[in-house]
Structures are given as C-alpha cells and as structure tokens.
Enzyme design. Structure first.
Site, PDB file in Angstrom:
ATOM      1  N   GLN A 107      -6.724  -0.888   2.536  1.00  0.00           N
ATOM      2  CA  GLN A 107      -6.026  -0.640   3.797  1.00  0.00           C
ATOM      3  C   GLN A 107      -6.684   0.513   4.538  1.00  0.00           C
ATOM      4  O   GLN A 107      -6.980   1.553   3.948  1.00  0.00           O
ATOM      5  CB  GLN A 107      -4.552  -0.303   3.566  1.00  0.00           C
ATOM      6  CG  GLN A 107      -3.776  -0.206   4.883  1.00  0.00           C
ATOM      7  CD  GLN A 107      -2.328   0.212   4.713  1.00  0.00           C
ATOM      8  OE1 GLN A 107      -2.050   1.328   4.307  1.00  0.00           O
ATOM      9  NE2 GLN A 107      -1.401  -0.683   5.029  1.00  0.00           N
ATOM     10  N   ASP A 141      13.212  -3.089   1.417  1.00  0.00           N
ATOM     11  CA  ASP A 141      14.438  -3.017   0.602  1.00  0.00           C
ATOM     12  C   ASP A 141      14.532  -4.046  -0.524  1.00  0.00           C
ATOM     13  O   ASP A 141      15.633  -4.314  -1.008  1.00  0.00           O
ATOM     14  CB  ASP A 141      15.689  -3.156   1.484  1.00  0.00           C
ATOM     15  CG  ASP A 141      15.847  -2.009   2.459  1.00  0.00           C
ATOM     16  OD1 ASP A 141      15.211  -0.963   2.238  1.00  0.00           O
ATOM     17  OD2 ASP A 141      16.580  -2.169   3.451  1.00  0.00           O
ATOM     18  N   ARG A 154       9.085   0.594  -2.473  1.00  0.00           N
ATOM     19  CA  ARG A 154       9.894   1.496  -3.304  1.00  0.00           C
ATOM     20  C   ARG A 154      10.455   0.800  -4.540  1.00  0.00           C
ATOM     21  O   ARG A 154      10.551   1.406  -5.612  1.00  0.00           O
ATOM     22  CB  ARG A 154      11.049   2.072  -2.477  1.00  0.00           C
ATOM     23  CG  ARG A 154      10.628   3.016  -1.375  1.00  0.00           C
ATOM     24  CD  ARG A 154      11.853   3.477  -0.586  1.00  0.00           C
ATOM     25  NE  ARG A 154      12.526   2.358   0.067  1.00  0.00           N
ATOM     26  CZ  ARG A 154      13.767   2.392   0.548  1.00  0.00           C
ATOM     27  NH1 ARG A 154      14.483   3.492   0.418  1.00  0.00           N
ATOM     28  NH2 ARG A 154      14.298   1.344   1.154  1.00  0.00           N
ATOM     29  N   CYS A 176       2.395   2.816   9.683  1.00  0.00           N
ATOM     30  CA  CYS A 176       2.665   4.161   9.177  1.00  0.00           C
ATOM     31  C   CYS A 176       3.397   4.992  10.226  1.00  0.00           C
ATOM     32  O   CYS A 176       2.910   5.152  11.347  1.00  0.00           O
ATOM     33  CB  CYS A 176       1.362   4.850   8.779  1.00  0.00           C
ATOM     34  SG  CYS A 176       1.622   6.501   8.087  1.00  0.00           S
ATOM     35  N   HIS A 218       7.232  -5.022   8.235  1.00  0.00           N
ATOM     36  CA  HIS A 218       8.253  -4.154   7.642  1.00  0.00           C
ATOM     37  C   HIS A 218       9.453  -4.188   8.583  1.00  0.00           C
ATOM     38  O   HIS A 218       9.320  -3.885   9.766  1.00  0.00           O
ATOM     39  CB  HIS A 218       7.701  -2.731   7.506  1.00  0.00           C
ATOM     40  CG  HIS A 218       8.637  -1.787   6.824  1.00  0.00           C
ATOM     41  ND1 HIS A 218       8.265  -0.527   6.430  1.00  0.00           N
ATOM     42  CD2 HIS A 218       9.940  -1.908   6.461  1.00  0.00           C
ATOM     43  CE1 HIS A 218       9.294   0.080   5.858  1.00  0.00           C
ATOM     44  NE2 HIS A 218      10.313  -0.742   5.877  1.00  0.00           N
ATOM     45  N   PRO A 249       0.854  -1.200   0.000  1.00  0.00           N
ATOM     46  CA  PRO A 249       0.000   0.000   0.000  1.00  0.00           C
ATOM     47  C   PRO A 249       0.884   1.243   0.000  1.00  0.00           C
ATOM     48  O   PRO A 249       1.835   1.326   0.772  1.00  0.00           O
ATOM     49  CB  PRO A 249      -0.782  -0.114   1.319  1.00  0.00           C
ATOM     50  CG  PRO A 249      -0.615  -1.529   1.768  1.00  0.00           C
ATOM     51  CD  PRO A 249       0.693  -2.000   1.227  1.00  0.00           C
TER      52      PRO A 249
END
Length: 613
Positions: A306, A459, A482, A338, A409, A251
C-alpha cells in the site's frame, strides 16, 4: 495460497447462544459480561481507544496540538527508541569462522575487536533455544545473539550450524522484496532513471494544464500523445487477483508488521498488505520506507503493497520502483482512506476523496507504471459525516481508473471510529460495482478484462459479521482490521462458522508464535530483542481487549462496546486482559527474557473513567 475457486458459502450455523433472546439488563455501549466475572465497582473504568492510530498515526512529522488540553486518547510523545549494545562488536567478527576482514583495521575501527571481553560484557543469555537458530539452522547475529549458548561451542569458539535445516529454510522460510543496495543508492543520489514512468508523467502533466490555455493545451497534448509509450501490460494482462470470499487483513500501520502478517497467514488469512508506504520517500531511496514492502515468502501470492501519494508523478515513480525492484507483490494499493491530519493536510490519504480528478490521475499513472502488478484502491464513504460521496467516486473510478479492486471503509473521515460502519451504504456502492461489471460483460472491449472486485471494510469481529456481509449482493469479500488485531484467529472462526472459545494457553501460544517470528525478523541480538518486545507490546495493546466468548452474556460481540472491569476464568486469562502496559511487558518476558531496566514502552492509549449511568 489463494486459489481461483472458493467453496460456495452456506448460511453459517449460528450458535444457539447468539439466538437466545437477551432478557438481562445491560448498559448500551458496554459489553455484556456474565455477572460472576464482573468486578464490583462504583464506576466503569475503561480505556478509550483511538483506533485511527493503526491507520498512520506513527508517521513522522505529526503536527503537535496547538493548545494544551486534558490528555486522552493516543500518546503522541512516545519514546520508541530501543537501546543497543553498550560495547558494539565489529560486524566482521560476528561469526568467528567467517573470513570477513575489517575494512579499516582493528586499530582504526570504531567497533570492538576483542571477542572475549565482548562476551564478558554481554548480559546473561536468555534461557531456551534461539528462535532463529531453531527456524533457520543458524543464527545470522552470531555471537551477538541473546540465546548464544544454544548455538555456540565455547571450547572451539565456533558457532553451531544445522546444515539440513539451513537447506530447508532456503526454500521455505525467507523474506522477499529486498531492494538492491546499488539501486537504492541511485535513488538517494537522484540518479535512478524511471524509464517507464517518465513518458507517463509527461502525458499526465498535459491533462492538468490551465483551461484558460485550452488551445495550447490541445497542441501540447497531441505532442505528448505522440511521444507517449504504451504501458507494457494492459489491464487484462496484469496478474490475476482472487478476492472473491478471500480472507483479507487490512493494511495497518505499526501493528501490521511482517511478523504479525506472517502470523495471520498461519491463522487462515489469504491476503495481507504492507504497512502504508509514502511515495516520495520510496523514490528517494529511504531505508525505513523500503523496509515496508518486505514480506515473508508465505505471504505470496496474496501480498499487496500500500502506498500513499498526493502527486501523480510520485505515485507513478513509486509504482515503477516497486515493480522493478521487488519480486513478490500481488497488487499495489492506493490509500485514499487514511484520516490522519498530517497526510490529509499534505493532500494524501482521505484528502483525495474530494479531488477525484487527481485521484484518477494517480491511479492512471500507477497502472501505466506498475508493469504486471494490478492497482487497487481503498476509500472511505466521504470526508464529512452525512455527506457520502463514494457512489459518485466509485462510478468514476470504474470508468476511468482501471482499478482491479475497490475497498470501501464504511465511515467518513470525520467520523473516524466514533460510530459504527455503514454497511447499508457499502452495499449500495457494491450494487454500483456489480451493475458496472455486468455492463462490461456485454461490451466487446470490456470482455477482455476481469470484473472489478468490491470489498467492504468496517467493524467485522465475528464469523457472523463476515458471512452476513459476504453474502450481501455486490460485496465480493470483507477486509478485517481491528477484529484481526484483537482476535487474530477470526479467520479460523470464519472457516469453522462458529465461535471458538480459545483457552488462555492457546492464546498465549499465538503470542509465542508472534514472538518467534519477531525475533526471526528483527534479530536475536540486544537491539532485535528490544524491537521485538516493543512491537509485541503494540500487539498486546489490541489483544488484551478480547473478551472470551465463554464469559459473555450475549453474542455477537461488538467492537465498539466498552468492557467493564472483569476477571478471567483463570489467572492467565486475567493477565492477558490486563490494561496495564507493565503486565504486557511481563507477558513478553515469557518469550523474550527479562526486559532490561532501560527498556522503554509507552502505550498509545490513555485510561479514562466513565460513570455507569
């Protein structure tokens, strides 16, 4: 489409160039580019990227910095408003053949009613065929379209329509999850009846009574349990998720819009998620929030919505609202990762990591109110660097949260993107999930439900990264953020198990496809073109960071390595790598026509110089 069975993963065949020992000297933290492509300079001028922006930085109400420091990182004061038509045509006249009648009449209407003068006032049409007409067989923006001459007959003053293409598009090319206007209006007027979540909320409220009133709490809980209505779907009866080895796009706020997600589906993605929606604006019927669950039909199955919330009652109501008012949602994902200050101070996002009881109440409320839609959760390693809490939190979520999947994450909130993701810790948490799943197989009550999926995040920028982590025991799949923005074809590399040295023209074609999808979504009128251009520039703010593998001195590439100044193998490759947002606007003009003089776009990231030491 996602299939229950995924092919067995073999060890990827890594290119020989990635295995070669690197004898060249390079600066740590700086991308190693072949000498012939480097631009001689006394210092490394690079861009400092604040990648947390993609995790909620555009939400309204972001607190302003108290003291004025040197500006760097993201631009908080960006003017994102796009201009609309100077002369606004009455919506009833968009299609000259339409029988719609202006409700107030031409004399009283605040919009323009003279089609001839409106057409004269329009800027010159953009060359080429209207992307919407080409895709759908007709253009909903009618004579307001910036490509009007491609589907308008001036002699008959009628729009051109392709009946066959229109019929095909009805079943293959449309957007889903549009909430009914009347239902949204009831939410805005606070008249919407949340029939599923109301008893759930009452029951959950009883669990947070002050422990000083324990005796009274027990009596109240008995009453609430008697009135509590069981959820219509048990965990085992909810929709099935197929996340094992799935190619998952994270997301992403702002850049994770519908056109981008649709593009990623064409490039091999299995699972996509909406931008983060806030639960309270959702249940209040706010139009911008209800635009977020919309998806292209190609995203389903495999599309998740989400939401962020700090209150169990708001999350439960939001889950019910999405369940009852959408048709193409595979999962509901609770954002507990977040890091943005605004959400954190409101008790949302990563703030829930230190409040496991509240997090579990929210998950329980969502699960009981979401009908047949399974609930998943995304977390971080913890709040503070060096103080990981995910093992304990995940253990509680497994026992009490009924989550269908957990995504971790590999960074703390405090770390943001300053350091690499901790995949060793992700693997440690994956082992906890794996052991719990194995115990459930032996438990009679646990046999009825599917195993909980565990997904790692952080990553991932190459097929080597992806396979290394997916082949780690306990990790079912990998979520890419990313890496899928900078290199949208990353899942093609995963499928091919090799690096793909995309030519500049191939990369431009990908951008062109995004532009078409953007126009289909936001519209082909002046306002829609402006929005499409703005979001294309946002996309380019990531894609320009890609360094072609053909000019790199060593592989695999790393996301956190800063690029020195370099030139491409041709002019287009150099243009696509430009850090100047004015060049990004030039690239949009290849597909969206020349930008108007008043088009406004300010990049999120500001340039900073580093000494090459």
């Amino acid at each position: 489409m996602i299939t229950p069975e995924k092919r067995t993963l073999d060890e990827p065949e890594v290119g020989s160039e990635s295995k070669k020992p690197n004898n060249s000297t390079h600066v740590k933290g700086v991308a190693a580019i072949k000498a012939e492509y480097l631009v001689p300079t006394s210092s490394l001028t690079v861009v400092e990227y604040d990648d947390d922006e993609a995790e909620g930085g555009d939400r309204e109400g972001e607190s302003k910095p108290r003291n004025k420091k040197k500006q760097k990182g993201q631009n908080h004061k960006r003017d994102l408003k796009q201009k609309k038509d100077i002369i606004k045509l009455c919506p009833s006249l968009i299609d000259p053949e339409d029988d719609r009648i202006c409700q107030v009449g031409a004399d009283k209407c605040r919009f323009h009613h003279d089609i001839a003068s409106y057409l004269e006032s329009k800027p010159q049409d953009i060359d080429g065929i209207c992307p919407v007409f080409e895709a759908l067989g007709y253009c909903p923006t009618g004579i307001k379209c910036r490509w009007l001459k491609s589907h308008y007959n001036p002699e008959t003053s009628k729009l051109i329509k392709d009946g066959d293409k229109m019929e095909t598009a009805k079943t293959t090319n449309y957007e889903v999850n549009h909430i009914d206007k009347d239902q949204k209006m009831e939410m805005q007027k606070k008249k919407y009846f949340f029939k599923i979540s109301q008893p759930v909320i009452k029951y959950l409220d009883s669990r947070i009574q002050n422990e000083a009133n324990l005796a009274k709490q027990k009596e109240e809980r008995k009453d609430n349990e008697a009135s509590y209505v069981e959820a219509p779907f048990t965990i085992a009866e909810k929709k099935k998720l197929y996340l094992r080895n799935a190619k998952i796009v994270s997301p992403l706020t702002t850049v994770g819009n519908l056109p981008y997600r649709r593009l990623m589906k064409t490039l091999g993605a299995d699972v996509t998620y909406s931008e983060m929606a806030l639960s309270v604006p959702l249940i209040q019927g706010h139009n911008p929030e209800w635009a977020l669950p919309k998806a292209h039909v190609s995203e389903y199955p495999g599309f998740g919505v989400q939401i962020a919330s700090s209150k169990h009652w708001a999350a439960a109501k939001a889950a019910e609202a999405i369940y009852r008012n959408t048709t193409h949602v595979s999962e509901l994902n609770l954002n507990c990762g977040c890091p943005i200050d605004l959400l954190y101070k409101q008790g949302q996002g990563s703030a829930l990591l230190d409040q496991p009881s509240k997090l579990l109440r929210i998950l329980s409320g969502m699960n009981a109110s979401s009908g047949d839609i399974p609930v998943t959760v995304k977390i971080r390693t913890g709040i503070k660097e060096g103080k990981n809490t995910a093992v304990n939190l995940v253990s509680r979520v497994l026992e009490e949260g009924n989550a269908a999947a957990i995504t971790l994450h590999g960074r703390s909130r405090q770390q943001r993107y300053s350091k690499e993701a901790d995949w060793n810790y992700i693997a440690e948490v994956g082992t906890v999930v794996k052991n719990w799943n194995e115990q459930q197989k032996e438990d009679k009550e646990g046999r009825d439900r599917d195993p909980v999926y565990f997904v790692g995040n952080g990553d991932v920028y190459s097929h080597e990264d992806w396979y290394e982590h997916v082949n780690t025991d306990g990790i079912d799949s990998v979520m890419v953020a990313r890496g899928a923005l900078i290199k949208p074809w990353i899942f093609e590399e995963v499928e091919a198990q090799q690096y793909l040295d995309k030519s500049s023209s191939e990369r431009l074609d990908i951008l062109g496809k995004f532009a078409k999808y953007a126009i289909e979504h936001w519209g082909s009128d002046e306002y829609g073109v402006g929005l499409s251009r703005r979001f294309m520039c946002e996309f380019l703010s990531f894609t320009h960071r890609y360094i072609p593998v053909g000019i790199m001195e060593r592989l695999p590439p790393k996301l956190n390595e800063r690029p020195p100044k370099w030139v491409g193998r041709n002019d287009l490759e150099t243009l696509l790598a430009s850090t100047d947002y004015k060049d990004w606007i030039k690239i949009t003009e290849m597909f969206l026509g020349k930008a108007t003089d008043d088009f406004q776009f300010t990049p999120k990231h500001k340039s900073n110089a580093y000494e090459n030491k």
